[in-house]
Design a protein around this motif. Structure first.
Motif, short mmCIF file in Angstrom:
data_model
loop_
_atom_site.label_atom_id
_atom_site.label_comp_id
_atom_site.label_asym_id
_atom_site.label_seq_id
_atom_site.Cartn_x
_atom_site.Cartn_y
_atom_site.Cartn_z
N GLU A 687 70.58 41.38 -36.52
CA GLU A 687 71.72 41.47 -35.61
C GLU A 687 71.32 41.20 -34.16
O GLU A 687 72.19 40.94 -33.32
N ARG A 688 70.04 41.26 -33.88
CA ARG A 688 69.56 41.16 -32.49
C ARG A 688 69.21 39.72 -32.16
O ARG A 688 68.61 39.00 -32.97
N PRO A 689 69.57 39.23 -30.96
CA PRO A 689 69.17 37.88 -30.55
C PRO A 689 67.66 37.81 -30.33
O PRO A 689 67.00 38.83 -30.06
N LEU A 690 67.12 36.61 -30.48
CA LEU A 690 65.71 36.40 -30.20
C LEU A 690 65.49 36.49 -28.69
O LEU A 690 66.19 35.83 -27.90
N LEU A 691 64.50 37.32 -28.29
CA LEU A 691 64.23 37.54 -26.86
C LEU A 691 63.04 36.69 -26.45
O LEU A 691 61.94 36.80 -27.00
N VAL A 692 63.27 35.82 -25.44
CA VAL A 692 62.23 34.90 -24.97
C VAL A 692 62.07 35.09 -23.46
O VAL A 692 63.07 35.05 -22.72
N ALA A 693 60.83 35.31 -23.02
CA ALA A 693 60.55 35.50 -21.59
C ALA A 693 60.22 34.17 -20.95
O ALA A 693 59.51 33.33 -21.53
N LEU A 694 60.74 33.95 -19.74
CA LEU A 694 60.41 32.79 -18.90
C LEU A 694 59.59 33.29 -17.72
O LEU A 694 60.04 34.18 -16.98
N THR A 695 58.37 32.76 -17.54
CA THR A 695 57.51 33.25 -16.45
C THR A 695 56.57 32.16 -15.98
O THR A 695 56.28 31.21 -16.71
N ASP A 712 60.23 38.25 -28.42
CA ASP A 712 59.79 37.42 -29.54
C ASP A 712 58.94 36.24 -29.10
O ASP A 712 58.33 35.58 -29.95
N GLY A 713 58.91 35.95 -27.82
CA GLY A 713 58.12 34.82 -27.36
C GLY A 713 58.05 34.79 -25.84
O GLY A 713 58.83 35.44 -25.15
N VAL A 740 54.08 30.21 -25.65
CA VAL A 740 54.20 28.76 -25.77
C VAL A 740 53.85 28.15 -24.42
O VAL A 740 54.46 28.49 -23.41
N GLN A 741 52.82 27.26 -24.42
CA GLN A 741 52.41 26.65 -23.15
C GLN A 741 53.32 25.49 -22.79
O GLN A 741 53.73 24.73 -23.65
#
Length: 741
Positions: A687-695, A712-713, A740-741
């Motif tokens: 039910e939860r969206p995939l959480l992706v960090a931008l940095t 998640d990423g 992810v590079q």
């Protein structure tokens, strides 16, 4: 008158004379009888007298003599024949005993004389023993004085106190009139009067050290009597007429600072002496005794020892002070270096983030522009922008990695990974670049090379990419061969790597990677410098090649972190070169269970993948990066909703959103808090969206914090269109946390 022939009658005895004779004989007899009683008493009381039988004979002789005188008392009147017989017998016995005693005296007189000789010998021996006892007492007294002086001298380690105490104690012990110490000057050519006992002569007076009397004293370790008129003996003013006392001088060895050797004990100089002069009281007949001279010599030696200890202490204290100063300076330099490193790291971190943000916009927009209809000239311009931007991004990564490698803050991220996939991904990434230059890239993996290994996948791939990238960069034509195998024990001791000492174990193996090209090659004199920072091959630096000279320097440090070694082989310019490195990897225990943690790179058929209708929520408070990221997602067909804060994100997010992009630099409620709240709101994973960090932060701690918050990423800026497409595919297909590079 008629003659008469008759005998005239005898004169009548004088009664008075007879009475005197009678009394004398009585007392003579009494005396003779008393003497044996006295001899008997003497013999009885004496336990050591050797001639008792002689005394018995004397007693008998005296008794008989007394008996004759006693019997004679009866002869003064008419006496009988019996008295005459007794008298005769007594006289005969007296004669016999007298002769025997006389003969016996002749026999014992030599013995009596020898007894006298032994008595004299014993008396002489006793006198000698008395003298020896006196000498022993004198030596004991001298030893006591030496111990006392030594105790006083060694009670301090101050050089001036030692010398002054020596003079005072010697003056008190030997009752000296004056005592002085001459010390060598700095030049060593003169002796200076430095210490006196009575202060009768002012210190500072000097005499030449080459005087005969000084040479005489310095040539022996014994105390030497010198003339009171010699220059060094003039230690008191000449006032009036007086007879100077005897003077002796003795040398005192000195230990000076130039004798100290590094990592060694000090050495005594053979010509560095002080002179101690001692004077007996004037106007007296006193002379120096042997034990006093010995005392002076012993004290001089003890002073030398004490001065050596004081010199060692002074030098050690000076060395300690210097060491403390050096430690303070080193500590200050260390703190300044740490401050500088922290400042540099902070600067690099800030600059890294701040540079990646505009780079994100440049690369993203250029990649979007590349997807549009462009003229050949415009497409060339866009490709040039992308190429330059990627080069700048690589430079940013290299500088940051090198900085962290140099200060020791970079640590390997150890985990299990697919080793074969790493090589295949490198080939897939490098082939498009090599195809432009018409280079053939081939991969040769040994059959015994394990599929899975334990190590830092990212740093190993970065090292291989750098080495292969260098081969592509400096090759115009030909082929590039990448080989990988397990390094054998004998090959680990290659002559090219004498300083490399491998540690073999059952849980590790050494991976040997060799990249051989047919490029421009390297001159032998440039090979030792090729791994230095900001160093390029001089023969090719001015040709059509770009770079900063950091790639191989970083590779060398990465390889060192992985307990390995890297080197370059080349026969010369124009003959190509071979880069070889060996790294230590762990043997994976459960390789078949580890695949779900690692996602392979996308193949070429994924390039045209579309995400039409994919609902995406983007949280970013920076207008430019928000617009750029949204543009990438929209171009990929995503349905993008944009929010500018954490509170707004939590209000908007629903189960319909498949992916939630969170920019870590957002102010207010941060991305970590948002991720935690999303997990609390949607406890079930589907039910939860995939959480992706931008940095733009490349720190390892950033990734760990993201994964700890439940993301998640992690996507590292800048992000191109191709990179965003790959990220979405990997997340949707595998839904595994990764950077992810």
């Amino acid at each position: 008158m008629e003659s008469c022939n008759c005998i005239e009658p005898q004169w009548p005895a004088d009664e008075l004379l007879m009475k005197y004779q009678y009394i004398s004989d009585f007392f003579i007899a009494l005396a003779y009888f008393s003497i044996p009683l006295e001899l008997i008493y003497f013999v009885k009381k004496s336990a050591v007298f050797p001639y008792r039988w002689v005394l018995v004979q004397f007693g008998a002789f005296i008794v008989l003599c007394g008996a004759t005188h006693l019997i004679n008392l009866w002869t003064f009147s008419t006496h009988s024949r019996t008295v005459a017989v007794v008298m005769t017998t007594a006289k005969v016995l007296t004669a016999v005993v007298s002769c025997a005693t006389a003969l016996m005296l002749v026999h014992i007189i030599p013995d009596l004389l020898s007894v006298k000789t032994r008595e004299l010998f014993l008396k002489n021996k006793a006198a000698a023993l008395d003298r020896e006892m006196g000498l022993i007492r004198t030596q004991e007294e001298t030893g006591r004085h030496v111990r006392m002086l030594t105790h006083e001298i060694r009670s301090t380690l101050d050089r001036h106190t030692i010398l002054k105490t020596t003079l005072v104690e010697l003056g008190r012990t030997l009752a000296l009139e004056e005592c002085a110490l001459w010390m060598p000057t700095r030049t060593g050519l003169e002796l200076q009067l430095s210490y006196t006992l009575r202060h009768q002569n002012p210190v500072g007076f000097t005499v030449p050290i080459q005087l005969p009397v000084i040479n005489q004293v310095f040539s022996t370790s014994r105390a030497v009597k010198i003339s009171p008129s010699s220059p060094v003996a003039r230690i008191r003013p000449l006032t009036g007429k007086y007879i100077p006392g005897e003077v002796v001088a003795v040398r005192v060895p000195l230990l000076h600072l130039s004798n100290f050797q590094i990592n060694d004990w000090p050495e005594l100089s053979t010509k560095r002496y002080a002179l101690m002069v001692l004077m007996l009281p004037s106007d007296s007949a006193r002379q120096w005794h042997v034990h006093e001279l010995e005392l002076v010599e012993v004290v001089a030696d003890q002073v030398a020892v004490a001065l050596s200890h004081a010199a060692i202490l002074e030098e050690s204290m000076r060395a300690r002070d210097m060491l403390l100063e050096q430690n303070v300076a080193l500590d200050l330099a260390r703190r300044e270096a740490e401050t500088a490193i922290c400042a540099r790291n902070d600067f690099l971190a800030v600059m890294n983030h701040e540079m990646r943000t505009p780079m994100h916009a440049i690369i993203a927009l250029s990649s979007l522009l590349q997807e549009t209809e462009l003229t050949p000239e415009q497409r060339l311009m866009v490709e040039t922008i992308l190429k330059s931007s990627n080069l700048l991004a690589t430079l940013i990564n290299d500088v940051l990695d090198l900085s962290r490698l140099e200060d020791g803050s970079l640590e390997l991220d150890i985990g299990t990974f697919n080793l074969h996939s790493v090589f295949r991904e490198v080939v897939n990434l490098i082939k498009p670049i090599a195809s432009v230059k018409r280079l053939l890239v081939s991969l040769n993996l040994a059959h015994d090379l394990p599929e899975y290994a334990v190590g830092d996948e990212k740093r190993l791939m970065q090292t291989i990419l750098n080495v292969v990238g260098n081969a592509v960069k400096f090759s115009k034509e030909g082929n590039i061969l990448i080989s990988a195998c397990i390094a054998k024990a004998e090959s680990l001791r290659d002559s090219h790597i004498p300083e490399f000492s491998p540690l073999l174990s059952d849980k590790h193996f050494y991976l040997r990677v060799q990249v051989k090209d047919s490029g421009s090659g390297i001159s032998p004199q440039d090979i030792p410098k090729i791994f230095n920072k900001f160093t390029q091959n001089h023969a090719t630096a001015n040709r059509n090649s770009s770079g900063t000279g950091l790639g191989l320097a970083i590779c060398k440090r990465f390889v060192s972190l992985m307990k390995g070694h890297i080197w370059i082989e080349s026969e010369g310019l124009g003959k190509g070169c071979t880069a070889v490195f060996i790294v230590r990897l762990g043997i994976a225990e459960h390789s078949h269970d580890s695949g779900h943690h690692f996602i392979p790179k996308l193949q070429a058929n994924h390039v045209q993948a579309s995400f039409s209708g994919l609902k995406v929520l983007l949280m970013d408070d920076n207008g430019i990066t928000r617009m750029v990221t949204k543009g990438l997602l929209v171009h990929l067909g995503c349905d993008v909703t944009v929010v500018t804060s954490g509170d707004e994100c939590l209000r908007v997010v629903t189960q319909e959103h498949m992916v939630l992009f969170l920019d870590l630099s957002i102010t207010g409620m941060g991305a970590y808090e948002v991720a935690v709240c999303v997990h609390e709101r949607f406890p079930k994973r589907h039910e939860r969206p995939l959480l992706v960090a931008l940095t733009g932060n490349t720190e390892k701690a950033t990734k760990e914090n993201c994964l700890r918050a439940g993301m998640d990423g992690v996507i590292l800026k800048p992000v191109s269109l191709e990179k965003m497409r790959n990220v979405l595919l990997e997340l949707l297909e595998h839904q595994a946390p990764r950077e992810v590079q």
